[in-house]
Design a protein around this motif. Structure first.
Motif, mmCIF file in Angstrom:
data_model
loop_
_atom_site.group_PDB
_atom_site.id
_atom_site.type_symbol
_atom_site.label_atom_id
_atom_site.label_comp_id
_atom_site.label_asym_id
_atom_site.label_seq_id
_atom_site.Cartn_x
_atom_site.Cartn_y
_atom_site.Cartn_z
ATOM 1 N N ALA A 172 0.834 -1.200 0.000
ATOM 2 C CA ALA A 172 0.000 0.000 0.000
ATOM 3 C C ALA A 172 0.873 1.255 0.000
ATOM 4 N N ILE A 173 1.980 1.204 0.740
ATOM 5 C CA ILE A 173 2.908 2.339 0.756
ATOM 6 C C ILE A 173 3.498 2.547 -0.634
ATOM 7 N N SER A 174 3.932 1.451 -1.250
ATOM 8 C CA SER A 174 4.512 1.527 -2.590
ATOM 9 C C SER A 174 3.517 2.131 -3.573
ATOM 10 N N HIS A 175 2.263 1.698 -3.484
ATOM 11 C CA HIS A 175 1.223 2.215 -4.379
ATOM 12 C C HIS A 175 1.047 3.722 -4.173
ATOM 13 N N GLU A 176 1.069 4.155 -2.904
ATOM 14 C CA GLU A 176 0.925 5.583 -2.588
ATOM 15 C C GLU A 176 2.095 6.395 -3.162
ATOM 16 N N LEU A 177 3.310 5.858 -3.026
ATOM 17 C CA LEU A 177 4.505 6.575 -3.485
ATOM 18 C C LEU A 177 4.609 6.640 -5.011
ATOM 19 N N MET A 178 3.862 5.766 -5.693
ATOM 20 C CA MET A 178 3.908 5.725 -7.155
ATOM 21 C C MET A 178 2.822 6.584 -7.794
ATOM 22 N N GLN A 179 2.157 7.402 -6.988
ATOM 23 C CA GLN A 179 1.132 8.296 -7.528
ATOM 24 C C GLN A 179 1.780 9.533 -8.146
ATOM 25 N N PRO A 180 1.167 10.099 -9.190
ATOM 26 C CA PRO A 180 1.709 11.305 -9.817
ATOM 27 C C PRO A 180 1.974 12.406 -8.792
ATOM 28 N N GLY A 181 3.124 13.056 -8.955
ATOM 29 C CA GLY A 181 3.501 14.127 -8.035
ATOM 30 C C GLY A 181 4.445 13.681 -6.939
ATOM 31 N N GLN A 182 4.511 12.366 -6.678
ATOM 32 C CA GLN A 182 5.424 11.852 -5.662
ATOM 33 C C GLN A 182 6.841 11.754 -6.245
ATOM 34 N N ALA A 183 7.841 11.913 -5.386
ATOM 35 C CA ALA A 183 9.237 11.875 -5.836
ATOM 36 C C ALA A 183 9.586 10.514 -6.434
ATOM 37 N N VAL A 184 9.064 9.438 -5.840
ATOM 38 C CA VAL A 184 9.342 8.093 -6.355
ATOM 39 C C VAL A 184 8.751 7.943 -7.751
ATOM 40 N N TYR A 185 7.540 8.426 -7.948
ATOM 41 C CA TYR A 185 6.893 8.391 -9.268
ATOM 42 C C TYR A 185 7.769 9.078 -10.308
ATOM 43 N N GLU A 186 8.240 10.282 -9.980
ATOM 44 C CA GLU A 186 9.045 11.049 -10.934
ATOM 45 C C GLU A 186 10.327 10.295 -11.288
ATOM 46 N N GLU A 187 10.944 9.666 -10.287
ATOM 47 C CA GLU A 187 12.208 8.958 -10.522
ATOM 48 C C GLU A 187 11.984 7.702 -11.352
ATOM 49 N N VAL A 188 10.906 6.981 -11.077
ATOM 50 C CA VAL A 188 10.596 5.775 -11.849
ATOM 51 C C VAL A 188 10.323 6.128 -13.306
ATOM 52 N N VAL A 189 9.569 7.187 -13.535
ATOM 53 C CA VAL A 189 9.275 7.611 -14.911
ATOM 54 C C VAL A 189 10.556 8.054 -15.616
ATOM 55 N N ARG A 190 11.440 8.734 -14.886
ATOM 56 C CA ARG A 190 12.707 9.182 -15.485
ATOM 57 C C ARG A 190 13.560 7.992 -15.931
ATOM 58 N N HIS A 191 13.537 6.914 -15.123
ATOM 59 C CA HIS A 191 14.359 5.744 -15.442
ATOM 60 C C HIS A 191 13.715 4.848 -16.502
ATOM 61 N N PHE A 192 12.397 4.685 -16.437
ATOM 62 C CA PHE A 192 11.745 3.679 -17.284
ATOM 63 C C PHE A 192 10.933 4.275 -18.434
ATOM 64 N N GLY A 193 10.811 5.594 -18.469
ATOM 65 C CA GLY A 193 10.159 6.229 -19.597
ATOM 66 C C GLY A 193 8.649 6.376 -19.435
ATOM 67 N N ARG A 194 8.070 7.265 -20.195
ATOM 68 C CA ARG A 194 6.640 7.541 -20.114
ATOM 69 C C ARG A 194 5.803 6.434 -20.746
ATOM 70 N N GLU A 195 6.466 5.478 -21.381
ATOM 71 C CA GLU A 195 5.748 4.332 -21.949
ATOM 72 C C GLU A 195 5.069 3.486 -20.872
ATOM 73 N N ILE A 196 5.487 3.638 -19.623
ATOM 74 C CA ILE A 196 4.890 2.839 -18.539
ATOM 75 C C ILE A 196 3.628 3.499 -17.976
ATOM 76 N N LEU A 197 3.233 4.655 -18.541
ATOM 77 C CA LEU A 197 2.114 5.404 -17.981
ATOM 78 C C LEU A 197 0.820 5.158 -18.748
ATOM 79 N N ASN A 198 -0.285 5.280 -18.024
ATOM 80 C CA ASN A 198 -1.606 5.300 -18.645
ATOM 81 C C ASN A 198 -1.860 6.685 -19.238
ATOM 82 N N ALA A 199 -2.962 6.822 -19.933
ATOM 83 C CA ALA A 199 -3.297 8.101 -20.559
ATOM 84 C C ALA A 199 -3.485 9.210 -19.522
ATOM 85 N N ASP A 200 -3.939 8.830 -18.319
ATOM 86 C CA ASP A 200 -4.164 9.841 -17.272
ATOM 87 C C ASP A 200 -2.906 10.142 -16.468
#
Length: 223
Positions: A92-120
């Protein structure tokens, strides 16, 4: 060292909770039916799990709840919650940290690319899993360690912050963190007690297959 071993068997009438301390052993029947009966004992039972009679522990008890995939961790966590423990899940913590706007979210997207994102803009977890583990049958190298280095430290920090918050609000609390990789991550020393949930491999495979809609044979490989 003290060792705590919880065995949970889905659908059974009873499941033993046993611990050993040196040569001594003690047994306790811990099931959904006995939760209410033993409500008043759970804190004293957790506090008694010490191999050294002179050990001094903080007022709040920090408990790690761990076990393999589909072993029954969440069910055991619910039992402790019924008894008054504060319980949080690492997932549940991991899910919370992976929400848009969170630092972890930004870092994951930077490493793995925007291809991992949904349209929203939210993380598409199957796509992230494919990027980290590699597509089935693919020869691409695993990037799981890269993902873990981003997510795990932040999850652990949030767990520690949560336990501190619980302790400030309820100094006599039992704060329990449910996480699959406490032992593997070398994080056991962060807790006063460790509860390990186990069950038969076939039960785990059946539960995992039901949860993920995988064929039973594939689930056996996963667990």
């Amino acid at each position: 060292d003290c060792h705590v071993d919880v065995e949970y068997s889905e659908g059974s009438e009873t499941a033993p909770w046993r611990w050993s301390c040196g040569a001594g052993q003690l047994g306790f029947r811990f099931t959904a039916k006995t939760c209410e009966k033993y409500r008043y004992r759970i804190r004293s039972i957790l506090r008694s799990l010490s191999c050294n009679a002179f050990d001094v522990f903080p007022t709040m008890i920090k408990v790690g709840l761990t076990g393999g995939i589909a072993s029954g961790k969440s069910v055991v966590g619910e039992m402790f919650a019924i008894l008054g423990a504060h319980v949080i899940q690492a997932d549940a913590i991991s899910h919370e940290l992976m929400q848009p706007g969170q630092a972890v979210y930004e870092e994951v997207v930077r490493h793995f690319g925007r291809e991992i994102l949904n349209a929203d803009g939210t993380v598409n977890r199957p796509r992230l899993a494919e990027a980290a583990f590699g597509a089935p049958g693919s020869a691409s190298a695993s990037r799981v360690e890269e993902l873990n280095k981003i997510v795990h430290p932040a999850v652990i920090r949030r767990q520690d912050e949560w336990m501190e918050e619980v302790g400030r609000g309820d100094p006599d609390a039992v704060a329990m963190v449910e996480a699959a990789l406490i032992l593997e991550a070398g994080a056991a020393k962060r807790f006063d007690r460790l509860v390990v949930v186990t069950c038969r491999i076939e039960q785990r495979a059946e539960r995992f297959a039901a949860r993920t809609k995988l064929p039973l044979e594939a689930a056996r490989v996963e667990v």
